[in-house]
Each structure stands twice: as structure tokens, then as C-alpha cells.
Design a protein around this motif. Structure first.
Motif, PDB file in Angstrom:
ATOM      1  N   ARG A 105       1.280  -3.639   3.807  1.00 18.69           N
ATOM      2  CA  ARG A 105       0.221  -3.426   4.648  1.00 18.69           C
ATOM      3  C   ARG A 105       0.387  -4.395   5.757  1.00 18.69           C
ATOM      4  N   GLU A 106       0.015  -3.465   6.970  1.00 24.36           N
ATOM      5  CA  GLU A 106       0.291  -4.270   8.431  1.00 24.36           C
ATOM      6  C   GLU A 106      -1.043  -4.893   8.917  1.00 24.36           C
ATOM      7  N   SER A 107      -0.755  -5.627   9.750  1.00 25.43           N
ATOM      8  CA  SER A 107      -1.954  -6.557  10.233  1.00 25.43           C
ATOM      9  C   SER A 107      -2.397  -5.768  11.146  1.00 25.43           C
ATOM     10  N   ASN A 108      -3.609  -5.784  11.656  1.00 23.52           N
ATOM     11  CA  ASN A 108      -4.364  -4.932  12.657  1.00 23.52           C
ATOM     12  C   ASN A 108      -4.534  -5.792  13.911  1.00 23.52           C
ATOM     13  N   VAL A 109      -4.363  -7.194  13.758  1.00 23.34           N
ATOM     14  CA  VAL A 109      -4.950  -8.176  14.706  1.00 23.34           C
ATOM     15  C   VAL A 109      -3.759  -8.700  15.325  1.00 23.34           C
ATOM     16  N   ILE A 110      -3.814  -9.307  16.246  1.00 21.95           N
ATOM     17  CA  ILE A 110      -2.841  -9.961  17.087  1.00 21.95           C
ATOM     18  C   ILE A 110      -2.125 -10.956  16.227  1.00 21.95           C
TER      19      ILE A 110
ATOM     20  N   GLN B  19       0.867  -1.377  -0.022  1.00 23.60           N
ATOM     21  CA  GLN B  19      -0.206  -0.085  -0.059  1.00 23.60           C
ATOM     22  C   GLN B  19       0.914   1.048  -0.099  1.00 23.60           C
TER      23      GLN B  19
ATOM     24  N   LYS C 159      -6.788  -9.397  -1.253  1.00 22.07           N
ATOM     25  CA  LYS C 159      -6.975  -8.209  -2.010  1.00 22.07           C
ATOM     26  C   LYS C 159      -7.881  -7.329  -1.486  1.00 22.07           C
ATOM     27  N   PRO C 160      -7.720  -5.981  -1.271  1.00 16.84           N
ATOM     28  CA  PRO C 160      -8.547  -4.905  -0.797  1.00 16.84           C
ATOM     29  C   PRO C 160      -9.649  -4.683  -1.687  1.00 16.84           C
ATOM     30  N   GLY C 161     -10.692  -5.299  -1.510  1.00 16.66           N
ATOM     31  CA  GLY C 161     -11.914  -5.143  -2.215  1.00 16.66           C
ATOM     32  C   GLY C 161     -11.999  -6.168  -3.489  1.00 16.66           C
ATOM     33  N   GLY C 162     -13.123  -6.009  -4.337  1.00 18.78           N
ATOM     34  CA  GLY C 162     -13.247  -6.878  -5.642  1.00 18.78           C
ATOM     35  C   GLY C 162     -12.480  -6.661  -6.552  1.00 18.78           C
TER      36      GLY C 162
ATOM     37  N   ARG D   8       4.133  -5.457  15.750  1.00 22.22           N
ATOM     38  CA  ARG D   8       3.410  -5.047  14.661  1.00 22.22           C
ATOM     39  C   ARG D   8       4.080  -5.500  13.291  1.00 22.22           C
TER      40      ARG D   8
ATOM     41  N   ASP E 138       3.923   5.148  14.256  1.00 21.79           N
ATOM     42  CA  ASP E 138       3.282   4.749  15.546  1.00 21.79           C
ATOM     43  C   ASP E 138       3.125   5.827  16.610  1.00 21.79           C
TER      44      ASP E 138
ATOM     45  N   ASP F 103       0.867  -7.680   7.069  1.00 11.26           N
ATOM     46  CA  ASP F 103      -0.301  -8.629   6.982  1.00 11.26           C
ATOM     47  C   ASP F 103       0.071  -9.712   5.836  1.00 11.26           C
TER      48      ASP F 103
END
Lengths: 362, 526
Positions: free
Chosen positions: B289-294, B284, B395-398, B305, B486, B308
Motif C-alpha cells: 500500500r502506497e502512502s498518499n502523503v508527503i 493490498q 489496519k484498514p478498518g476495524g 512515491r 502513475d 506506507d
């Protein structure tokens, strides 16, 4: 039905969505519930209607600032000891346990308490979501007294309460939670089967499992999650579900004040051609505004999820730089009555505005 | 001139770069001793480019050695995990939710002690000297030397961690200790996990870093040496001896950054196909692109951090079923050169399918002449649809996006991919990781205790951000490329109602390296 190991993951996931940012991360309570079910077997879930009118029920859960539970871990015996302390205090045993709030870790604590005693949990809760204060519970709104009640802290100290009003009870238990490091377990709002049937938000425990399943099976972009969520919510006690915003967290600040996590988050849209969304936080996400325009407000549900996976994010785990989507969901009918709004309207949280239902916001 | 080296589990890649140009590149096998693999790679690129050692200003190394060690459960030292926080968390010991095989590999023991602080600065419980003595006696008995210590609310007050560490050091002078507060932020379980994973790698980290430095010395390279960390910024090599866990996600980060550098595509899907796995990540605006989840590392929740990444069991050594309908996740890995059919082995792998279909000429193709066209067709179909399905998930979106194929296994993709608007196979794609390491970025971190009473929040954040930027610039970052990645605020209520610890991290492109960068980088990462 029975709550078994296989349900816990979906229940935890669904409950974080319904927690609207608060309720505490269910991860550790889930580990405890796993241990409890392993040790004592699956937990019976009963419908409110299956309860005798004269049955004796108590609501159990944690009270405090969710941030604290990131560090002050619960112990495996907290829930059972709280229930035992309550029964000792009132001098009688309970027939079943109920949940304060289906949102977050508090969806699991009653299950842990029930497992050790072979009791049933009721399919339902006192909020249909998570909310920060005792007088906001449907039990309280319907006239159930919060006391006699007990609070149990991490070191095994027990306090008992007998208060004149639910607002005073909230102040007292909150200050105790603060004095005990920010988080306690409480057994409160003892009631009869009849009182429970008249006040509980029904079916939310099984609904939360279904919601978790939907989130897990459709794991992916929030924009693509909208349709399955709408299908699920339209056919439930909630109703409307909208995707109100997508973007990146550019600011988030909360502090522990008076036993609550209080603060604000700001989300900037991905393409930056929209006003940023500001979300006000008091344990839960309470109000979402674009500039001056209110796009969703408590008691309707405001939920922030990870944009790419649609995993709901607790307020204490929301951070600078995260890419998120914000959903809004209509609250159950119970909370739209005049009586309920007296306890949960935006004004009750210090916002200078009246409640406008989600479906009326264009 | 810079040298970028990527030391993976199977291959050691190296490049020499001048600005954005790759002057020479090579791919060698990672040797058991790590050293000879690096020296071999250095020999090739120095020879090919004709560059002399003294023209090299820096060497940057990316390595998946530490991630692989955790994932493969090898090279892990015996660990004791010490949690300070009783009576809270009773019955919830460290490593409770870890995969059993990893716990076994660590031969771990744990201790739970009374102590720690509450959020408001009150003592959670008194430290119990007897408990500590009993623990130390037990450690002396088991002979454990690698110890991770985590205390409740240590990001706000780390005193209990330090105190217990000092007591242990008195009794076990050669103990290697990781304190959880060095892995920042609230979230005791994840922070503790990060500290334990780091601790179990400490002896191996010593070995690996010594091998790195030894190999460079052998080839007369005496310039500063850096190792890339999770977010693509650099650490001094010696720092990695104490914090190997900070390299965990540097592999995917480097390959994504390398793919961006090679194609100039700011928004794309990157598929890095190795011997065992394909790592799918997303660029991006030129960054992972970073992951937001654990994030789980080797099955363990951590608070790092990280980019993804979706890893699937598909690589050049993946085992193919006889009818071609199933591929992976099992792989012959680095034994490809003995176990694959084309090398005289007995296992049908994706590489054999590639050779049989005429897509590559490696090994002895007569050894795959018997494979039916139907199996070849089916296996290719399986492989491409595995990639398609997983790219779709990332993929972000279709909308379809360009896909950049990198890594040694990129040749496996012989057909188009439905999920891709177009496919890019840049030159040097096989060494994208090494290029990513060579263009690694400079981070700057600053931390300050402020009171919002005397300094409004926005001002305070501005101030700390400025400090962080200055540190990054001092360490060699170009000022106009800096961005904040951050901002972390930890309210510290026991100082005064509005005291807050603000930590800001910024990252920028490498401008030029001043001579004292090495010390500076050391400082900015501490």
C-alpha cells in the motif's frame, strides 16, 4: 488568545480541511509564520466584538492559482510589504488585519503580516472555507467595497486598484495575478470595525486550530474520523458533516486557466460496486456527483482526505492512484441567505443547478 | 535461475530462485567493505544449491545502504544546493526545514540565484552572470564537488538547471551534479530535497555499486545486474551511481513483496522485524500500500512515491528497561553480538529476554539466568502490545487481518497478537527481502508532449500508456501482468493553450529476460 508556534501545525492542518482543495498548501506559509513568530513574538487574536466600531481593518492574503505556489515560493517579506504598500496607498495605518479565507495558506498570511507590525488578527474570516473569487467573500456580499486595494508580486511590483464593482475588481486582480506569474499578495476590502462585525464569518481561526487538533489526535482511517468530526462540526457554525465516498483516484486533470486551477477528479469506489464520484474543481472542490446525482455542492464544503490518515489533500497534490475519502460539511448560515447564494450558488460557477443544502440531499 | 541479494545495514541475505521456488538461502553479516559479506553469501547459496554460475541469468540486489546512510547521517558527502528562482522565495533557502544534524552532516552550503521560469513560460528573472561567477568562486574555495540544482518550474522548463550545471562543469570538471527535474513533478521544495539527498549520496553510491559489481565478478557472475527501486521495479546497477535516492524505499517494498510471494496472501499486514526497527506495512492485492502523503526520509520532505510504512523502534537489539516496561527505540544494533547479555555484554536487550524465557537458544543462556520472571513477563507484554497497537494503526478498518512476520527478529513474537486474525511465519521469512528483490518487477515509463486540440485527452493517455507498456514488455515484463501505477500531466501553456506533457508509468511481472534487457531497462528508467 495569542497565536504561538505550538498552534501553527494544527492551524495549518485544520485550514487545509476547510480549504476544500484550494487555498494553497499552507506548508511554506507556515514556515514563514514560524520565522515571523520567532522574530516578533506571538500574535494577538481578537474577537470581532473587541474591535471598536471606528477601527480600520484590511483583509490580506494571496490571490492566484494554487498550483503556482508549488513552484513560485513566497518570500518572507511579502505579507509585511503588501501591508506597508497598502498603508502607503491609503495614507493611514490599520488597527488590525483580517483573513480573506480561513482555507489553506491564506489562514497564515494575515498572521505573518500582523507579527511584523505588532498588530492583532481577527478571529474569523471572509468565507469560512476557501472560494475562488473576491465577490464570494462575506465582506463583499455584505456590501464592503474591495478597493482601495493593492497587489504585490514576487518581484516587489505594486499595483493599486480602484474599481466600480467587486466583479470587475476580481477580473482585474485575477489578470494581474496571471501577468505576475500566477500568484500575488493583496490587501483589500478595507473596512471599519462596524462593517467587519456585520460581515465576518466569526470564530473560524480558533475553530481551525481545534479542527487541526481533532485531525491530529484522531489520525487514522476516515471512517473512524467521521464521529469526532461530526462532534466538532455539529457544535459549530457549520453543522452537518458526512462521509460521502471512499475510493481511489483514477483520473485527475487541472489546468491553469484565467488565473485559476480548473479541472476535474474522478474517484472509483474501492469495491467498484458504486458509480464513480466526479468532483469539479475551480481552485476548490465545488461539486461532487455520482453519475448524474449531486451528492454535495458549493457553498457546502467538499473535502478530500487521505483514506488511511484522514489528512486533507489540496487539489494540486491530488494524484492518480491515491486512496481517498470525501467528506461534505454544511456551510455557515451566512452563505445560505438569498443574497449570499447570488454570489456563490452552483450557477455562479457555471453549473446548471440550484443549491440544495447538504442535509436535504438524501 | 535468479539470485536475489539484500544488502542491509546488519545482514546480507541471498537466495537462488527458480521461478517461485527458493533453491537455497542464507543470511550473513554485512561486512564493513560490503564485498566480503556478499561473496560469503554467494558462496553459501551456490554451494548449497549446487548451481553453477553460468546457470544464473540475472542478479537482483535490494539495498538499504542509502536509506541507512541518510537516517544514520553517515557516508554523506559535502553538498552545495543551488536554487534558481530569486526574487521569489527570498528568505526561504534550501534545507530550511531540515533537521539540523542532517544539515551539519552534509556540511552543506547553499546559493540562491535569480532566474527560472513562470508557469506560462515567461522568464521569472534574468540569469545574472555575476551571481553565477561569485557562486562558482565560492564553490572553488570550499572545494565542494557534489551539487544539487533546482529551478522554479523545471519540470516544465529545465533550461536554467542545465545552463547553471554547464557553467559549473566548465569550472569544476569533476563535479557530480543532480538536476531536480530528473525527480519529476511540481513541488519545488520536495523536488529540491530529493535532489539534495541524492547528491550527498553520489560518492557513496559509486563505492557501493562498485562493491556490488566487484563481489559478483569475484564469484564469476557475469550476467546482468539490477538494483531495485522505491516502487519495486529494477534499475541497471550503473544507473544507481547517478540516482541512489531512487533506492530509498526498496527495502520495505522488497520485504512486503517477499512476504506475499512466501504466503500467497494478497491482503495482509506485514511486520518486518530487524535489529533496530519493526517496519509495519500493508499488502493490498499483493502489492505494498502506497502512502498518499508527503514522505519524509531522515526527517526531510520528499516527493517519492513510497510504500506506507510505520517504523517503530523495536528489534532484536532494542534495549529493555530493568523492569521490562520500556523497550527501544535505542538499540545495540549490529553490536548485538558483543553488547547483549547472552554474548557477555552489559545491556539487556529483547534478544536476552527471548533467551531467558526459553524462546531461543543463542549465546550463553546462563548469563540471563538472573533476570526475574516478572521482568521477562512484563517485557514480553510490552513487546506484544507495542506491535498490537501499531498494527492497529495500520489496519484498514476495524476488521482483523492476517499478519505475516518476516525478518530476523520475527522470533521475538512468541505469543499471539490481538490485532491479527492469524499469524503466518513462512519458511525463509528471514530472507524475505532477498526474495522480494529476486521477484522484482519491470517498470516502463513513457513521456510525450501532446496537444489536446489535435488529440483528445483520453486518446492521448491511451497512447502514452501503450508506449509505456511496450517499453516494459521490451524490458522483460509479461504483457498480461501490466498495470498503470502513475499518470502525470503537466500542462505546458507556453507551447500552446492545450499542450500537455503526459508521463505514464506501468509495472509488470518479470516474464523472461531478453539479452539486451540491460540497455532497455536503462532506457526505461531514464
Amino acid at each position: 488568545m495569542k497565536i504561538e508556534q505550538k498552534h501553527l501545525e494544527d492551524l495549518a492542518l485544520g485550514s487545509v480541511f476547510l480549504a476544500t482543495g484550494g487555498g494553497g498548501d499552507p506548508y511554506v506559509p507556515r514556515l514563514i509564520a514560524e520565522q515571523a513568530i520567532k522574530q516578533f513574538g506571538a500574535v494577538e487574536v481578537i474577537q470581532p466584538s473587541e474591535l471598536g466600531d471606528d477601527a480600520y481593518v484590511v483583509a490580506i492574503g494571496a490571490v492566484g492559482a494554487p498550483t503556482v505556489s508549488l513552484e513560485l515560493l513566497p518570500s518572507v517579506e511579502d505579507a509585511a510589504n503588501t501591508l506597508a504598500a497598502f498603508e502607503k496607498h491609503v495614507g493611514r495605518t490599520v488597527d488590525a488585519v483580517a483573513s480573506f479565507e480561513i482555507g489553506g495558506g491564506n489562514s497564515l498570511i494575515p498572521i505573518v503580516a500582523a507579527a511584523g507590525r505588532g498588530l492583532a488578527v481577527i478571529d474569523g474570516d471572509g468565507m469560512g472555507r476557501a472560494l475562488p473569487e473576491a465577490q464570494m467573500m462575506s465582506y463583499a456580499i455584505a456590501g464592503v467595497k474591495p478597493t482601495p486595494s493593492v497587489a504585490y508580486d514576487y518581484a516587489g511590483n505594486v499595483a493599486t486598484f480602484s474599481t466600480n464593482s467587486t466583479e470587475v475588481y476580481e477580473r482585474h486582480i485575477r489578470s494581474l495575478a496571471m501577468a505576475a506569474g500566477g500568484m500575488i499578495t493583496a490587501a483589500e476590502h478595507p473596512m471599519t470595525g462596524r462593517q467587519l462585525k456585520d460581515s465576518i464569518i466569526p470564530g473560524t481561526l480558533s475553530f481551525s486550530i481545534k479542527l487541526g487538533q481533532t485531525l491530529r489526535e484522531n489520525r487514522g482511517l476516515a471512517t473512524e474520523m467521521l464521529a469526532p468530526l461530526q462532534a466538532l462540526f455539529n457544535d459549530s457554525i457549520y453543522g452537518e458533516c458526512r462521509l460521502i465516498f471512499t475510493g481511489k483516484v483514477i483520473d485527475k486533470a487541472t489546468r491553469i486557466v484565467g488565473g485559476y486551477d480548473i479541472g476535474e477528479a474522478t474517484i472509483e469506489s474501492f469495491d467498484n460496486n458504486d458509480l464513480p464520484l466526479t468532483v469539479s474543481i475551480k481552485n476548490e472542490y465545488l461539486l461532487a456527483r455520482k453519475g448524474e446525482k449531486v451528492v454535495a455542492t458549493v457553498p457546502d464544503l467538499i473535502v478530500i482526505v487521505d483514506y488511511e490518515t484522514s489528512t486533507p489533500i489540496n487539489a494540486e497534490r491530488l494524484r492518480y492512484g491515491q486512496r481517498v475519502a470525501v467528506f461534505a460539511v454544511g456551510c455557515p448560515q451566512f452563505y445560505r441567505s438569498e443574497k449570499a447564494l447570488k454570489a456563490v450558488s452552483p450557477r455562479c460557477f457555471g453549473f446548471d443547478l440550484d443549491y440544495v443544502a447538504l442535509e436535504d440531499i438524501k | 535461475m535468479r539470485i536475489g541479494i539484500d544488502v542491509g545495514g546488519t545482514h546480507t541475505d541471498a537466495v537462488i530462485m527458480q521461478g517461485d521456488n527458493v533453491l537455497a538461502s542464507t543470511k550473513a553479516l554485512t561486512s564493513a567493505d560490503v564485498i566480503s559479506g556478499i561473496t560469503n553469501a554467494l558462496d553459501v547459496i551456490l554451494n548449497d544449491s549446487g548451481i553453477s554460475q553460468n546457470e544464473i541469468e540475472t542478479v537482483m540486489i535490494g539495498t538499504t545502504q542509502f536509506t541507512n546512510a541518510i537516517i544514520e547521517r553517515r557516508e554523506l558527502a559535502q553538498v552545495a544546493a543551488v536554487r534558481i528562482g530569486l526574487p521569489s522565495g527570498n528568505g526561504m533557502p534550501p534545507m530550511l526545514d531540515w533537521p539540523q544534524d542532517l544539515k551539519d552532516a552534509l556540511d552543506s552550503e547553499y546559493y540562491m540565484l535569480h532566474g527560472g521560469y513562470l508557469y506560462d513560460g515567461w522568464s521569472l528573472a534574468d540569469i545574472d552572470q555575476q551571481e553565477i561567477s561569485n557562486m562558482i568562486n565560492s564553490m572553488l574555495k570550499s572545494g565542494v564537488k557534489n551539487i544539487a540544482i533546482a529551478s522554479a518550474f523545471s519540470p516544465i522548463n529545465s533550461a536554467p538547471e542545465e545552463q547553471v550545471a554547464n557553467e559549473i562543469r566548465k569550472a569544476i570538471p569533476d563535479a557530480k551534479i543532480t538536476l531536480s527535474h530528473s525527480f519529476g513533478r511540481l513541488g519545488l521544495m520536495e523536488r529540491e530535497n530529493a535532489a539534495i539527498l541524492n547528491t550527498t549520496l553520489l560518492p557513496f553510491a559509486d563505492k557501493v555499486v562498485s562493491s556490488f559489481l566487484g563481489a559478483l565478478k569475484k564469484r564469476d557472475l557475469h550476467c546482468p545486474v539490477y538494483i531495485s527501486q522505491n516502487d519495486g521495479t529494477l534499475m541497471s546497477a550503473d544507473f544507481v551511481r547517478s540516482y541512489p535516492a531512487l533506492t530509498f524505499a526498496s527495502g520495505p517494498t522488497n520485504s512486503l513483496r517477499g512476504a506475499y510471494k512466501l504466503t500467497g496472501l494478497k491482503d495482509a499486514i506485514v511486520v518486518d522485524i530487524g535489529g533496530t526497527t519493526s517496519d509495519i506495512g500493508v499488502l493490498q492485492n499483493g502489492f505494498p500500500r502506497e502512502s498518499n502523503v508527503i514522505i519524509k526520509v531522515g526527517g526531510v520532505r520528499t516527493n517519492f512515491r513510497m510504500p506506507d510504512i510505520l517504523a517503530i523502534g523495536l528489534g532484536g537489539g532494542s534495549i529493555v528497561s530493568d523492569d521490562g516496561t520500556a523497550i527501544g527505540p535505542h538499540s545495540v544494533g549490529h553490536k548485538l553480538v558483543t553488547e547483549a547479555l547472552v554474548f557477555g555484554g552489559n545491556t539487556l536487550t529483547t534478544s536476552d529476554i527471548l533467551v531467558a524465557s526459553g524462546g531461543a537458544n543463542i549465546g550463553d543462556k546462563t548469563k540471563v539466568a538472573h533476570i526475574s520472571p516478572q521482568t521477562i513477563r512484563q517485557a514480553k507484554k510490552t513487546l506484544h502490545s507495542m506491535l498490537d497497537n501499531n498494527i492497529d494503526m495500520m489496519k484498514p478498518g476495524g476488521k482483523s487481518m492476517p499478519v505475516i512476520l518476516v525478518g530476523g527478529g520475527a522470533i521475538l513474537v512468541t505469543e499471539g497478537l490481538e490485532a491479527a486474525s492469524d499469524i503466518h511465519r513462512p519458511e525463509h521469512a528471514g530472507v524475505a527481502n532477498a526474495i522480494g528483490a529476486a521477484i522484482a518487477q519491470i517498470g516502463g515509463e513513457a513521456e510525450q508532449m501532446v496537444s489536446y486540440r489535435t488529440l483528445p485527452r483520453e486518446e492521448a493517455i491511451k497512447q502514452v500508456t501503450k508506449d509505456a507498456m511496450q517499453r516494459a514488455i521490451d524490458a522483460g515484463a509479461a504483457a498480461d501482468t501490466l498495470r498503470t501505477v502513475d499518470i502525470e500531466e503537466t500542462p505546458v501553456p507556453y507551447m500552446d493553450e492545450s499542450s500537455t506533457c503526459i508521463r505514464v508509468k506501468v509495472i509488470g511481472e518479470l516474464a523472461a529476460l531478453p539479452t539486451n534487457t540491460s540497455e532497455r531497462i536503462q532506457e526505461s528508467t531514464l
